[in-house]
Design a protein around this motif. Structure first.
Motif, PDB file in Angstrom:
ATOM      1  N   VAL A  35       0.874  -1.167   0.000  1.00 43.75           N
ATOM      2  CA  VAL A  35       0.000   0.000   0.000  1.00 43.75           C
ATOM      3  C   VAL A  35       0.912   1.219   0.000  1.00 43.75           C
ATOM      4  O   VAL A  35       1.718   1.396   0.914  1.00 43.75           O
ATOM      5  CB  VAL A  35      -0.914   0.035   1.251  1.00 43.75           C
ATOM      6  CG1 VAL A  35      -1.749   1.310   1.267  1.00 43.75           C
ATOM      7  CG2 VAL A  35      -1.799  -1.186   1.317  1.00 43.75           C
ATOM      8  N   SER A  36       0.799   2.041  -1.033  1.00 42.51           N
ATOM      9  CA  SER A  36       1.603   3.246  -1.154  1.00 42.51           C
ATOM     10  C   SER A  36       0.713   4.452  -0.877  1.00 42.51           C
ATOM     11  O   SER A  36      -0.279   4.671  -1.576  1.00 42.51           O
ATOM     12  CB  SER A  36       2.202   3.334  -2.557  1.00 42.51           C
ATOM     13  OG  SER A  36       2.938   4.531  -2.700  1.00 42.51           O
ATOM     14  N   ILE A  37       1.086   5.241   0.137  1.00 36.45           N
ATOM     15  CA  ILE A  37       0.284   6.393   0.542  1.00 36.45           C
ATOM     16  C   ILE A  37       1.102   7.656   0.279  1.00 36.45           C
ATOM     17  O   ILE A  37       2.142   7.872   0.910  1.00 36.45           O
ATOM     18  CB  ILE A  37      -0.109   6.309   2.027  1.00 36.45           C
ATOM     19  CG1 ILE A  37      -0.870   5.009   2.301  1.00 36.45           C
ATOM     20  CG2 ILE A  37      -0.932   7.528   2.426  1.00 36.45           C
ATOM     21  CD1 ILE A  37      -1.140   4.732   3.764  1.00 36.45           C
ATOM     22  N   GLU A  38       0.640   8.471  -0.659  1.00 37.83           N
ATOM     23  CA  GLU A  38       1.299   9.743  -0.960  1.00 37.83           C
ATOM     24  C   GLU A  38       0.603  10.836  -0.165  1.00 37.83           C
ATOM     25  O   GLU A  38      -0.627  10.898  -0.129  1.00 37.83           O
ATOM     26  CB  GLU A  38       1.217  10.049  -2.451  1.00 37.83           C
ATOM     27  CG  GLU A  38       2.021   9.091  -3.300  1.00 37.83           C
ATOM     28  CD  GLU A  38       1.947   9.426  -4.778  1.00 37.83           C
ATOM     29  OE1 GLU A  38       1.629  10.579  -5.126  1.00 37.83           O
ATOM     30  OE2 GLU A  38       2.209   8.521  -5.576  1.00 37.83           O
ATOM     31  N   THR A  39       1.410  11.686   0.471  1.00 41.13           N
ATOM     32  CA  THR A  39       0.865  12.738   1.322  1.00 41.13           C
ATOM     33  C   THR A  39       1.434  14.103   0.946  1.00 41.13           C
ATOM     34  O   THR A  39       2.340  14.209   0.128  1.00 41.13           O
ATOM     35  CB  THR A  39       1.198  12.475   2.805  1.00 41.13           C
ATOM     36  OG1 THR A  39       2.600  12.697   3.014  1.00 41.13           O
ATOM     37  CG2 THR A  39       0.813  11.072   3.239  1.00 41.13           C
ATOM     38  N   THR A  40       0.927  15.115   1.615  1.00 39.54           N
ATOM     39  CA  THR A  40       1.441  16.476   1.469  1.00 39.54           C
ATOM     40  C   THR A  40       2.394  16.821   2.607  1.00 39.54           C
ATOM     41  O   THR A  40       2.769  17.980   2.768  1.00 39.54           O
ATOM     42  CB  THR A  40       0.279  17.492   1.459  1.00 39.54           C
ATOM     43  OG1 THR A  40      -0.458  17.369   2.679  1.00 39.54           O
ATOM     44  CG2 THR A  40      -0.648  17.262   0.278  1.00 39.54           C
TER      45      THR A  40
END
Length: 131
Positions: free
Chosen positions: A75-80
């Motif tokens: 699971v790849s979670i891209e954030t700010t």
């Protein structure tokens, strides 16, 4: 208890072994027809459901996207988040871990806005924040 260094080493091995050029048999063209086999659709559906469950469960304003990598294993979670916000990334990873480890999914990666990995988790262990 697994040390932090050992856990990071395991996570790196899991992530680095995927998709290396020359590894495994060469890619083949899909069979003629609609491009999907009868067994491929359910697997992709389950993969998408995991990403959706994680995004819905974590519900943090910093999350830009949740995608599945590999064959539904990561699971790849891209954030700010900024590169110095690994503590918040770890909280996002911990929340994702509550629902992510189903089927073939065995790891989580949380990246900041620069693309730097801020937190990592593997099934059966707590998420770790990268310094």
């Amino acid at each position: 208890m697994i040390s932090r260094s050992a856990l990071l080493a395991i996570a790196l091995v899991i992530c680095s072994g995927c998709g290396q050029p020359g590894a495994g048999p060469p890619a083949q063209s899909p069979p003629p027809g609609d491009g999907q086999s009868a067994t491929a659709a359910p697997a992709q559906e389950a993969c998408g459901q995991t990403a959706g469950k994680v995004k819905q469960h974590a519900q943090q304003p910093e999350i830009r996207s949740v995608t599945m990598q590999g064959q539904c294993t990561l699971v790849s979670i891209e954030t700010t988040l900024g590169d110095d916000e690994s503590g918040t990334a770890q909280k996002i990873c911990d929340s994702a871990a509550e629902v992510a480890y189903t089927g073939d999914t065995n790891s989580i990666s949380v990246q900041g806005r620069s693309g730097k990995e801020l937190s990592v988790g593997i099934a059966g262990a707590k998420c770790l924040a990268h310094p």
